[in-house]
Design an enzyme around this catalytic site. Structure first.
Site, PDB file in Angstrom:
ATOM      1  N   GLY A  62       3.395   7.854  -3.476  1.00  0.00           N
ATOM      2  CA  GLY A  62       3.668   7.993  -2.057  1.00  0.00           C
ATOM      3  C   GLY A  62       4.599   9.135  -1.745  1.00  0.00           C
ATOM      4  N   LYS A  65       2.440  12.957  -2.979  1.00  0.00           N
ATOM      5  CA  LYS A  65       1.035  12.610  -2.772  1.00  0.00           C
ATOM      6  C   LYS A  65       0.068  13.620  -3.372  1.00  0.00           C
ATOM      7  CE  LYS A  65       1.461   9.841   1.441  1.00  0.00           C
ATOM      8  NZ  LYS A  65       0.696   8.687   0.949  1.00  0.00           N
ATOM      9  N   ASN A 110       5.608   2.677   7.208  1.00  0.00           N
ATOM     10  CA  ASN A 110       4.677   3.807   7.241  1.00  0.00           C
ATOM     11  C   ASN A 110       3.255   3.299   7.440  1.00  0.00           C
ATOM     12  OD1 ASN A 110       2.625   4.556   4.907  1.00  0.00           O
ATOM     13  ND2 ASN A 110       4.294   3.417   3.923  1.00  0.00           N
ATOM     14  N   LEU A 112       0.656   5.833   6.916  1.00  0.00           N
ATOM     15  CA  LEU A 112       0.126   7.163   6.617  1.00  0.00           C
ATOM     16  C   LEU A 112      -1.384   7.158   6.422  1.00  0.00           C
ATOM     17  CD1 LEU A 112       3.014   8.279   4.284  1.00  0.00           C
ATOM     18  CD2 LEU A 112       2.395   9.392   6.425  1.00  0.00           C
ATOM     19  N   PHE A 114      -3.207   7.145   3.254  1.00  0.00           N
ATOM     20  CA  PHE A 114      -3.706   7.979   2.153  1.00  0.00           C
ATOM     21  C   PHE A 114      -3.963   9.423   2.593  1.00  0.00           C
ATOM     22  CE2 PHE A 114      -5.818   4.338  -0.537  1.00  0.00           C
ATOM     23  CZ  PHE A 114      -4.563   3.837  -0.819  1.00  0.00           C
ATOM     24  N   SER A 175      -2.682  -0.913  -0.416  1.00  0.00           N
ATOM     25  CA  SER A 175      -2.129  -0.311   0.795  1.00  0.00           C
ATOM     26  C   SER A 175      -2.657  -1.058   2.020  1.00  0.00           C
ATOM     27  CB  SER A 175      -2.523   1.162   0.894  1.00  0.00           C
ATOM     28  OG  SER A 175      -2.183   1.682   2.173  1.00  0.00           O
ATOM     29  N   ASN A 177      -2.761   0.242   4.934  1.00  0.00           N
ATOM     30  CA  ASN A 177      -3.044   1.255   5.953  1.00  0.00           C
ATOM     31  C   ASN A 177      -4.451   1.835   5.900  1.00  0.00           C
ATOM     32  OD1 ASN A 177      -0.363   1.090   6.990  1.00  0.00           O
ATOM     33  ND2 ASN A 177       0.319   2.273   5.223  1.00  0.00           N
ATOM     34  N   THR A 178      -5.273   1.361   4.964  1.00  0.00           N
ATOM     35  CA  THR A 178      -6.690   1.707   4.919  1.00  0.00           C
ATOM     36  C   THR A 178      -7.471   0.427   5.177  1.00  0.00           C
ATOM     37  OG1 THR A 178      -6.363   3.526   3.339  1.00  0.00           O
ATOM     38  CG2 THR A 178      -8.575   2.579   3.494  1.00  0.00           C
ATOM     39  N   LYS A 217      -2.228  -1.901  -8.882  1.00  0.00           N
ATOM     40  CA  LYS A 217      -1.122  -2.112  -7.934  1.00  0.00           C
ATOM     41  C   LYS A 217      -1.551  -3.105  -6.870  1.00  0.00           C
ATOM     42  CE  LYS A 217       2.455   0.366  -5.389  1.00  0.00           C
ATOM     43  NZ  LYS A 217       3.048   1.693  -5.133  1.00  0.00           N
ATOM     44  N   SER A 245       5.372  -4.401  -6.253  1.00  0.00           N
ATOM     45  CA  SER A 245       4.220  -4.472  -5.384  1.00  0.00           C
ATOM     46  C   SER A 245       4.222  -3.294  -4.439  1.00  0.00           C
ATOM     47  CB  SER A 245       4.277  -5.761  -4.553  1.00  0.00           C
ATOM     48  OG  SER A 245       5.453  -5.730  -3.733  1.00  0.00           O
ATOM     49  N   ASN A 246       3.217  -3.252  -3.564  1.00  0.00           N
ATOM     50  CA  ASN A 246       3.142  -2.251  -2.511  1.00  0.00           C
ATOM     51  C   ASN A 246       3.992  -2.716  -1.318  1.00  0.00           C
ATOM     52  OD1 ASN A 246       2.148  -0.056  -0.882  1.00  0.00           O
ATOM     53  ND2 ASN A 246       0.270  -0.080  -2.089  1.00  0.00           N
ATOM     54  N   THR A 247       3.815  -2.061  -0.183  1.00  0.00           N
ATOM     55  CA  THR A 247       4.557  -2.427   1.018  1.00  0.00           C
ATOM     56  C   THR A 247       4.050  -3.740   1.606  1.00  0.00           C
ATOM     57  OG1 THR A 247       3.038  -1.106   2.358  1.00  0.00           O
ATOM     58  CG2 THR A 247       5.044  -0.022   1.593  1.00  0.00           C
ATOM     59  N   GLY A 268      11.544  -0.804   1.241  1.00  0.00           N
ATOM     60  CA  GLY A 268      12.993  -0.720   1.233  1.00  0.00           C
ATOM     61  C   GLY A 268      13.667  -2.053   0.957  1.00  0.00           C
ATOM     62  N   TYR A 318      11.241   4.404  -4.188  1.00  0.00           N
ATOM     63  CA  TYR A 318      10.913   5.504  -3.286  1.00  0.00           C
ATOM     64  C   TYR A 318      11.883   5.462  -2.104  1.00  0.00           C
ATOM     65  CZ  TYR A 318       8.165   8.388   0.038  1.00  0.00           C
ATOM     66  OH  TYR A 318       7.749   9.325   0.954  1.00  0.00           O
TER      67      TYR A 318
END
Length: 366
Positions: A62, A65, A110, A112, A114, A175, A177-178, A217, A245-247, A268, A318
């Site tokens: 992330g 990228k 976020n 974003l 990808f 993710s 976000n997709t 992931k 893990s992811n977000t 975070g 991150y």
């Protein structure tokens, strides 16, 4: 240096849009002026999935990228760096704005989607790097294009394209976000994905006799039943490990309620407890042998060690660097050295799983 960043430099960066500040960070890393290697400590060195790590702290996917600064990240003190997520074709991602800082919570949201320059641009950069004889461990995080007609084929393409330049792979199916990506975590879909991805890995391994590790992931928003399914599928295939893990989509107990309303994945400090509970529960399910990488809320030696005690072999961060600055990897590694010495063990691996049962006994937060 960390205090200087948090009090002065961060104020200037946070006055900018999140993506503008990120671009400035990438540009600064390219200059090489931020180099600050962590001291080597044999007590932090481990061999995980056949790879020799100088320390257990990695940069999560992330940040880089497009594989622009992997070696610059290693020179900050990271034991490994993961580039991506990279999709076969370049894509712009979701509309801006799409990064939101929750300063009171030391968190980021976020969406974003990808955004990246695609396989060929990243491959070119990594292939140029590959001639270096002293390069550290750089993994490639692979994903699928948003408009792909065959997402599994996108992951397979990533294995084939980057096999000569990746030290390991991460298949990112988590993710938020997709649209529809997390559906690949479902039992039947995951069986197919792992079968095809690991088959591609084995095909490439036959050509060069090097068997690159493949990690999966996963999201922190899984139910107990979802964790059962992933563990069952993971153990049914020659998978090399899991990244947890992811977000998260959760917005539990956030101070910044205004930004909390934004869509996207939260990372975070607020995700630390959730991701650590999921990590420990997965460690109990998959046993002691499969490597786990713990991610989510790591911003100090203490939080990194807690992940390890909960069941992680390695950890990544991150968002912690967004808030504490570029010296934080070196500081965390030094803190880990001191904590291992204080514990009276020869190697940090001896501390793994010491608190797994306690963390796994907790309920996954709503």
């Amino acid at each position: 240096m960390s205090g200087f960043f948090e009090n002065i430099a961060r104020r200037a960066l946070f006055a900018m849009d999140g993506e503008q500040a990120h671009g400035l960070s990438i540009a600064a890393l390219k200059t090489g002026v931020l180099s600050s290697p962590a001291p080597l400590d044999p007590a932090l060195q481990q061999t995980i999935a056949g790879l020799k790590f100088t320390n257990p702290l990695g940069m999560a996917a992330g940040f880089d990228k497009n594989a622009e600064v992997p070696d610059a990240l290693l020179k900050l003190g990271f034991g490994f760096a993961e580039v991506g997520t990279i999709t076969p074709r370049a894509q712009a991602g979701n509309p801006k704005p799409r990064i939101f800082r929750l300063v009171e919570d030391r968190a980021v949201i976020n969406r974003l989607g990808f955004n990246n320059e695609g396989h060929e641009a990243a491959y070119k950069r990594l292939s140029q790097r590959n001639s270096c004889t002293t390069c550290g461990i750089v993994g490639v995080n692979i994903g699928a294009n948003k408009d792909s007609e065959d997402r599994v084929a996108d992951y397979v393409a990533g294995i084939h394209r980057f096999y000569s330049v990746a030290k390991y792979f991460t298949a990112n199916i988590s993710s938020p976000n997709t649209p529809g990506l997390r559906d690949l975590q479902a039992k039947d879909s995951l069986h197919i994905l792992l079968e095809k991805v690991l088959e591609a890995r084995d095909q490439e391994a036959e050509k060069c006799t090097l068997k690159r590790p493949v990690f999966l992931k996963i999201a922190p928003d899984l139910t107990e039943e979802g964790l059962d399914d992933i563990a069952e599928v993971a153990l049914a295939h020659p998978l090399d490990g899991l990244i947890i893990s992811n977000t998260t989509l959760s917005r539990t107990n956030l101070l910044n309620q205004a930004e909390a309303k934004e869509a996207g994945g939260l990372s975070g400090a607020p995700i630390f407890e959730r991701s650590t509970i999921v990590l420990a529960k997965m460690r109990q399910r998959i046993g002691k042998d499969m490597p786990l990488i713990g991610v989510g809320g790591v911003d100090s030696g203490a939080t990194a060690l807690t992940k390890i005690k909960a069941g992680a072999d390695l950890v990544q961060l991150y968002t912690g660097m967004i808030y504490r600055g570029p010296t934080v990897p070196k500081e965390i590694v030094k803190e880990l050295s001191a904590l291992v010495k204080q514990a009276g063990v020869a190697n940090i691996s001896e501390l793994r799983d010491m608190e797994t049962a306690a963390w796994a006994a907790k309920d996954i937060p709503a």
